[in-house]
Design an enzyme around this catalytic site. Structure first.
Site, PDB file in Angstrom:
ATOM      1  CB  SER A 108      -0.989   0.093   1.124  1.00 56.07           C
ATOM      2  OG  SER A 108      -1.438   1.386   1.533  1.00 56.07           O
ATOM      3  CB  SER A 109       0.322   4.727  -1.351  1.00 57.03           C
ATOM      4  OG  SER A 109      -0.990   4.866  -0.635  1.00 57.03           O
ATOM      5  CB  CYS A 110      -0.083   3.562   4.243  1.00 55.94           C
ATOM      6  SG  CYS A 110      -0.170   1.797   4.696  1.00 55.94           S
ATOM      7  CE1 TYR A 137      -2.327  -3.660   5.476  1.00 61.28           C
ATOM      8  CE2 TYR A 137      -1.588  -1.414   4.571  1.00 61.28           C
ATOM      9  CZ  TYR A 137      -2.108  -2.790   4.260  1.00 61.28           C
ATOM     10  OH  TYR A 137      -2.187  -3.174   3.081  1.00 61.28           O
ATOM     11  CE  LYS A 141       0.247  -5.372   3.468  1.00 70.15           C
ATOM     12  NZ  LYS A 141       0.078  -6.774   2.645  1.00 70.15           N
ATOM     13  CG  HIS A 180      -9.707   1.378   2.399  1.00 67.85           C
ATOM     14  ND1 HIS A 180      -9.819  -0.075   2.302  1.00 67.85           N
ATOM     15  CD2 HIS A 180      -8.753   1.884   3.025  1.00 67.85           C
ATOM     16  CE1 HIS A 180      -8.451  -0.361   2.897  1.00 67.85           C
ATOM     17  NE2 HIS A 180      -7.700   0.601   3.355  1.00 67.85           N
TER      18      HIS A 180
END
Length: 327
Positions: A108-110, A137, A141, A180
Site C-alpha cells: 500500500s502507498s501508506c 499496517y 508492509k 476505506h
C-alpha cells in the site's frame, strides 16, 4: 507466465485478489490455485508450508492481508501488525523453500512517510515518519518489502513488491466503520438517498488529496509486471546496497499519477449515486496524511498505464454495490 502455469493467488476473495483472478481468467490462464481462509490459514506457518509442498505453485500473487480504513487501523492495531507480518513471512518463506519462480507482494502507498515529497518515488521509502493512524499496517508492509529484498540478496529469488495507491471496485468492503474512503462514501450517500436524509457527514476537512486506482486496472498492472521479460523484470528487483551503494528496493508504485481532494471525491460520489442533499464535513475527525500521490514513472516505463477514469470506475463500483444491497 505460460497459460498453464500453476499460479497461486493468496487472498483471492478480497478486493485485490479477486480482481487478479478475474484478470488472469480473462487472459486465458487455466491453472489458478485458490484457498479460502477456512481452507488455509496463512498465519499458520506449518499449514502454509504443507500447502506449498503439495501444490507447488510456480508463481505467487501475495494479496492476502488484513486491511481497513482509519477506524479499523485505530481500533485493531495489534491485529494489523501481527496478522500481516505472519501472513507475508509464512508465504514468502514457503515460496523460497518450494522453488517459486516469481512472487509479487502487494502492499500500500501508506508505506511512505506521512510528509514524503510529492509525488512519492520508490526511493522515498524509509526516509521519514509514518502516518500514526496506519503505522502498524505500514510497518508490516515495509517488513514484507525488506523480506523480498533480503531473500533476493541471499537466495537469488525474484520477488517484487508492488505498492498500489488507494484502490476501489467490485468486491470492496462496505462495512460502515472498517471500510476505506470510497466504499464508505458510496454506502453513506446510497443510504442517505434511500432514507431521504437532508445531509451526509464526511470525516475531516475535505482538503487532503488522494489518488484512486480502479481494482481491475491494478490487477492488469500486476499481471503485466509478472509477465515482463527477464531483462525488464530484473531491473525492478533493485540492487544489493552493500555492493551497489544505492538504495534500490525491489519496489514499484502502481497508480494513476493524479489525485483529487476528498471534497471533490465526495461531490463526485454524490453525483454518481444521485443524492441531492448537503455534504457536511466533520472537522473534529482525523484527516490522515495530507497528500498521497504516487510517482508511477517506473511502471509507465515498463509499458503500462491505467485506463479507467475515476468517474467510470465509481459508476462500476456503485453498480456492483447496488446489485449486492438489492438482492
Amino acid at each position: 507466465m505460460e497459460k498453464h502455469a500453476r499460479i497461486y493467488i493468496a487472498g483471492h476473495r478480497g478486493l485485490v485478489g479477486s480482481a487478479i483472478v478475474r484478470q488472469l481468467q480473462a487472459q486465458g490462464y487455466t491453472n489458478l490455485i485458490c484457498r479460502t481462509h477456512a481452507e488455509l490459514d496463512l498465519t499458520d506457518a506449518q499449514a502454509t508450508d504443507a500447502f506449498f509442498a503439495a501444490e507447488k505453485p510456480e508463481y505467487v500473487f501475495l494479496a492476502a492481508a488484513k486491511v481497513g480504513g482509519i477506524v479499523a487501523n485505530n481500533t485493531y492495531p495489534a491485529e494489523f501488525i501481527r496478522d500481516n507480518l505472519a501472513i507475508q513471512t509464512n508465504v514468502i518463506h514457503a515460496a523460497w523453500k518450494h522453488g517459486v519462480t516469481r512472487l509479487l507482494f502487494l502492499g500500500s502507498s501508506c508505506i511512505y512517510p506521512k510528509l514524503a515529497p510529492q509525488p512519492m518515488k520508490e526511493e522515498h521509502l524509509l526516509t521519514g515518519a509514518l502516518e500514526p493512524t496506519n503505522r502498524p499496517y505500514a510497518l508490516a508492509k515495509i517488513a514484507g518489502i525488506e523480506m523480498c529484498w533480503s531473500y533476493n540478496r541471499q537466495y537469488d529469488t525474484k520477488y517484487l513488491a508492488a505498492m498500489p495507491t488507494n484502490l476501489y471496485g467490485p468486491g470492496d468492503n462496505y462495512h460502515p466503520e472498517n471500510s476505506h474512503v470510497i466504499p464508505a462514501l458510496l454506502r453513506k450517500f446510497h443510504e442517505a438517498k434511500q432514507s431521504e436524509s437532508q445531509s451526509v457527514t464526511v470525516w475531516g476537512t475535505g482538503t487532503p488529496r488522494r489518488e484512486f486506482l480502479y481494482s481491475d486496472d491494478m490487477a492488469e498492472a500486476c499481471v503485466h509486471l509478472m509477465n515482463l521479460r527477464d531483462v525488464d523484470y530484473d531491473k525492478l528487483l533493485g540492487s544489493d546496497e552493500s555492493k551497489s551503494g544505492k538504495f534500490e528496493p525491489p519496489l514499484v508504485n502502481v497508480g494513476v499519477g493524479e489525485d483529487i481532494t476528498i471534497c471533490e471525491l465526495a461531490e463526485l460520489v454524490k453525483a454518481v449515486v444521485g443524492y441531492e442533499g448537503e455534504i457536511v464535513f466533520d472537522t473534529s475527525k482525523p484527516n490522515g496524511t495530507p497528500r498521497k500521490l504516487m510517482d508511477v514513472s517506473r511502471l509507465d516505463s515498463s509499458g503500462w498505464r491505467a485506463k479507467t477514469s475515476l468517474k467510470q470506475g465509481l459508476q462500476n463500483a456503485y453498480a456492483s454495490f447496488y446489485d449486492c444491497v438489492s438482492v
